[in-house]
Design a protein around this motif. Structure first.
Motif, PDB file in Angstrom:
ATOM      1  N   TRP A 212      12.894 -42.240   5.426  1.00  7.85           N
ATOM      2  CA  TRP A 212      13.712 -42.088   4.225  1.00  7.85           C
ATOM      3  C   TRP A 212      13.804 -43.331   3.339  1.00  7.85           C
ATOM      4  O   TRP A 212      13.971 -43.206   2.133  1.00  7.85           O
ATOM      5  CB  TRP A 212      15.108 -41.615   4.610  1.00  7.85           C
ATOM      6  CG  TRP A 212      15.872 -42.555   5.498  1.00  7.85           C
ATOM      7  CD1 TRP A 212      15.792 -42.633   6.852  1.00  7.85           C
ATOM      8  CD2 TRP A 212      16.803 -43.551   5.098  1.00  7.85           C
ATOM      9  NE1 TRP A 212      16.623 -43.615   7.329  1.00  7.85           N
ATOM     10  CE2 TRP A 212      17.259 -44.188   6.271  1.00  7.85           C
ATOM     11  CE3 TRP A 212      17.320 -43.959   3.866  1.00  7.85           C
ATOM     12  CZ2 TRP A 212      18.190 -45.220   6.246  1.00  7.85           C
ATOM     13  CZ3 TRP A 212      18.252 -44.997   3.846  1.00  7.85           C
ATOM     14  CH2 TRP A 212      18.676 -45.614   5.021  1.00  7.85           C
ATOM     15  N   SER A 213      13.687 -44.532   3.889  1.00  7.29           N
ATOM     16  CA  SER A 213      13.823 -45.737   3.060  1.00  7.29           C
ATOM     17  C   SER A 213      12.495 -46.268   2.560  1.00  7.29           C
ATOM     18  O   SER A 213      12.455 -47.301   1.884  1.00  7.29           O
ATOM     19  CB  SER A 213      14.559 -46.835   3.838  1.00  7.29           C
ATOM     20  OG  SER A 213      13.824 -47.222   4.979  1.00  7.29           O
ATOM     21  N   MET A 214      11.388 -45.576   2.862  1.00  6.86           N
ATOM     22  CA  MET A 214      10.064 -46.008   2.398  1.00  6.86           C
ATOM     23  C   MET A 214       9.733 -45.310   1.083  1.00  6.86           C
ATOM     24  O   MET A 214       9.873 -44.086   0.970  1.00  6.86           O
ATOM     25  CB  MET A 214       9.004 -45.685   3.450  1.00  6.86           C
ATOM     26  CG  MET A 214       9.133 -46.507   4.714  1.00  6.86           C
ATOM     27  SD  MET A 214       8.025 -45.959   6.041  1.00  6.86           S
ATOM     28  CE  MET A 214       6.404 -46.242   5.305  1.00  6.86           C
ATOM     29  N   PRO A 215       9.248 -46.052   0.076  1.00  4.51           N
ATOM     30  CA  PRO A 215       8.944 -45.452  -1.221  1.00  4.51           C
ATOM     31  C   PRO A 215       7.904 -44.335  -1.165  1.00  4.51           C
ATOM     32  O   PRO A 215       7.887 -43.468  -2.024  1.00  4.51           O
ATOM     33  CB  PRO A 215       8.439 -46.639  -2.046  1.00  4.51           C
ATOM     34  CG  PRO A 215       9.044 -47.843  -1.404  1.00  4.51           C
ATOM     35  CD  PRO A 215       9.102 -47.520   0.061  1.00  4.51           C
ATOM     36  N   GLU A 216       7.030 -44.356  -0.160  1.00  2.37           N
ATOM     37  CA  GLU A 216       5.983 -43.337  -0.067  1.00  2.37           C
ATOM     38  C   GLU A 216       6.500 -42.018   0.505  1.00  2.37           C
ATOM     39  O   GLU A 216       5.810 -41.002   0.455  1.00  2.37           O
ATOM     40  CB  GLU A 216       4.821 -43.833   0.796  1.00  2.37           C
ATOM     41  CG  GLU A 216       5.139 -43.938   2.271  1.00  2.37           C
ATOM     42  CD  GLU A 216       3.964 -44.478   3.088  1.00  2.37           C
ATOM     43  OE1 GLU A 216       3.225 -43.654   3.659  1.00  2.37           O
ATOM     44  OE2 GLU A 216       3.787 -45.707   3.146  1.00  2.37           O
ATOM     45  N   ASN A 217       7.704 -42.020   1.061  1.00  4.78           N
ATOM     46  CA  ASN A 217       8.191 -40.840   1.764  1.00  4.78           C
ATOM     47  C   ASN A 217       8.483 -39.677   0.812  1.00  4.78           C
ATOM     48  O   ASN A 217       9.050 -39.852  -0.267  1.00  4.78           O
ATOM     49  CB  ASN A 217       9.470 -41.181   2.533  1.00  4.78           C
ATOM     50  CG  ASN A 217       9.877 -40.078   3.487  1.00  4.78           C
ATOM     51  OD1 ASN A 217       9.037 -39.544   4.211  1.00  4.78           O
ATOM     52  ND2 ASN A 217      11.145 -39.725   3.493  1.00  4.78           N
ATOM     53  N   THR A 218       8.080 -38.472   1.227  1.00  7.20           N
ATOM     54  CA  THR A 218       8.396 -37.258   0.492  1.00  7.20           C
ATOM     55  C   THR A 218       9.028 -36.252   1.461  1.00  7.20           C
ATOM     56  O   THR A 218       9.087 -36.489   2.666  1.00  7.20           O
ATOM     57  CB  THR A 218       7.144 -36.609  -0.139  1.00  7.20           C
ATOM     58  OG1 THR A 218       6.390 -35.938   0.891  1.00  7.20           O
ATOM     59  CG2 THR A 218       6.262 -37.645  -0.825  1.00  7.20           C
ATOM     60  N   ALA A 219       9.462 -35.132   0.934  1.00  8.28           N
ATOM     61  CA  ALA A 219      10.044 -34.081   1.768  1.00  8.28           C
ATOM     62  C   ALA A 219       8.981 -33.147   2.343  1.00  8.28           C
ATOM     63  O   ALA A 219       9.317 -32.120   2.939  1.00  8.28           O
ATOM     64  CB  ALA A 219      11.061 -33.287   0.955  1.00  8.28           C
ATOM     65  N   HIS A 220       7.712 -33.471   2.184  1.00 13.25           N
ATOM     66  CA  HIS A 220       6.648 -32.667   2.781  1.00 13.25           C
ATOM     67  C   HIS A 220       6.779 -32.719   4.298  1.00 13.25           C
ATOM     68  O   HIS A 220       6.959 -33.792   4.877  1.00 13.25           O
ATOM     69  CB  HIS A 220       5.285 -33.204   2.342  1.00 13.25           C
ATOM     70  CG  HIS A 220       4.137 -32.317   2.692  1.00 13.25           C
ATOM     71  ND1 HIS A 220       3.664 -32.180   3.979  1.00 13.25           N
ATOM     72  CD2 HIS A 220       3.353 -31.524   1.919  1.00 13.25           C
ATOM     73  CE1 HIS A 220       2.652 -31.332   3.985  1.00 13.25           C
ATOM     74  NE2 HIS A 220       2.450 -30.916   2.752  1.00 13.25           N
ATOM     75  N   PRO A 221       6.694 -31.575   4.994  1.00 15.75           N
ATOM     76  CA  PRO A 221       6.971 -31.555   6.439  1.00 15.75           C
ATOM     77  C   PRO A 221       5.925 -32.217   7.316  1.00 15.75           C
ATOM     78  O   PRO A 221       6.210 -32.551   8.470  1.00 15.75           O
ATOM     79  CB  PRO A 221       7.072 -30.056   6.754  1.00 15.75           C
ATOM     80  CG  PRO A 221       6.243 -29.389   5.696  1.00 15.75           C
ATOM     81  CD  PRO A 221       6.441 -30.220   4.462  1.00 15.75           C
ATOM     82  N   THR A 222       4.701 -32.416   6.802  1.00 15.39           N
ATOM     83  CA  THR A 222       3.643 -33.001   7.638  1.00 15.39           C
ATOM     84  C   THR A 222       2.920 -34.135   6.910  1.00 15.39           C
ATOM     85  O   THR A 222       1.717 -34.321   7.085  1.00 15.39           O
ATOM     86  CB  THR A 222       2.627 -31.930   8.075  1.00 15.39           C
ATOM     87  OG1 THR A 222       1.993 -31.359   6.915  1.00 15.39           O
ATOM     88  CG2 THR A 222       3.299 -30.825   8.876  1.00 15.39           C
TER      89      THR A 222
END
Length: 314
Positions: A212-222
């Motif tokens: 959650w705290s990484m800029p690359e993170n998305t809500a994509h499940p995989t």
């Protein structure tokens, strides 16, 4: 309300439409310049029919694992082994005409689908290796070992292929530093510790799943980590080469290719994921950083402070 530190990309199509509008539709034959550095919105099995032959240097495939999964409204239902093999053959035969004679292929899978995918790939390509990487996360299991590993099959069209081993060295801490004539032997002495740049193996335990705290993170499940795909792209392509991802998801392969000076073609059928991919590509215009990769070296997990120091010294 999200925490200020929560950088997860999770906007809806209300905001996403402006990014989806940047994607292109391919429903007839196209030339390479028309699709280069683009996100193609559509069904990959229909799109691939219209792409130019022998234009791809590196193929990265992260297909649906053979599991029941809901991708924000688009569902994949688990198949029996025979049907999953047919599914795998179908996408392989669709991409095969697009690959250059010296192209490389990486295919992501879990331990179950790996058993099937490896055998199928062997029928079409030259199998070079199987990479296993530690996902770090994994659901606890009461009656089995927790699943915290995934595979990536490395294959090539022919015996002639690109492999830039010097570009994918890992930086490891030296536990017992050895010196010759008072000087470090094959390692470097720094203020942050003693380190050696080592040749990579086919087991990767230095990857952090996006959180959650990484800029690359998305809500994509995989979603796959940028650092993971950076290794594949640096090793098996050169600057200016073309990287194709026929199951783009939230855009990691395209984003990393852009950050590393490669061309990209990404195909995705979920409009929400297309918009997230385009948003991330926009961010990559001004931010080329890849978490865990600094000054041409892949760092071990949990060495962030030393990486920051090297960035400042650079």
């Amino acid at each position: 309300m999200k925490s200020p530190r929560n950088k997860t990309i999770d906007f809806s199509m209300d905001k996403g439409q402006q990014y989806l509008n940047r994607c292109i539709d391919v429903s007839s034959d196209v030339s390479l310049p028309e699709i280069l550095d683009k996100t193609i919105y559509g069904d990959t099995f229909e799109v691939l029919k219209h792409l130019p032959k022998k234009c791809v240097d590196l193929l990265i495939v992260d297909p649906c694992y053979n599991l029941d999964k809901n991708f924000h409204g688009l569902k994949f239902s688990k198949l029996n082994d025979t049907e999953y093999v047919k599914y795998t053959c179908r996408w392989i035969e669709a991409v095969l005409p697009l690959l250059k004679d010296n192209a490389s292929i990486y295919v992501c899978c879990d331990w179950q689908s790996s058993l099937l995918i490896g055998n199928v790939l062997n029928q079409y390509f030259n199998i070079v290796n199987r990479i296993t990487w530690q996902r770090e996360k994994g659901r606890g299991a009461q009656t089995n070992w927790k699943n915290a590993m995934e595979d990536i099959w490395f294959a090539t069209v022919s015996k002639k292929y690109t492999f830039n081993v010097e570009s994918v060295k890992s930086r490891r801490k030296v536990i017992a530093p050895y010196k010759t004539n008072g000087k470090p032997k094959d390692w470097e002495e720094t203020e942050g510790g003693n380190y050696r740049n080592t040749y990579p193996s086919n087991f990767w335990d230095d990857i952090s799943i996006p959180y959650w705290s990484m800029p690359e993170n998305t809500a994509h499940p995989t979603q796959k980590p940028e650092k993971l795909f950076a290794k594949l792209i640096l090793a098996s392509s050169n600057k200016g080469d073309v990287v194709l991802d026929p199951f783009l998801g939230s855009g990691t392969s395209s984003v990393v290719a852009k950050k590393l000076g490669r061309h990209f073609i990404g195909i995705e059928q979920n409009p929400l994921y297309c918009s997230w991919a385009e948003y991330r590509l926009e961010l990559a215009d001004t931010d080329k950083t890849i978490q865990g990769y600094t000054n041409g070296v892949f760092w071990e997990r949990n060495t962030l402070s030393q990486q920051h120091k090297e960035k400042k010294d650079d």
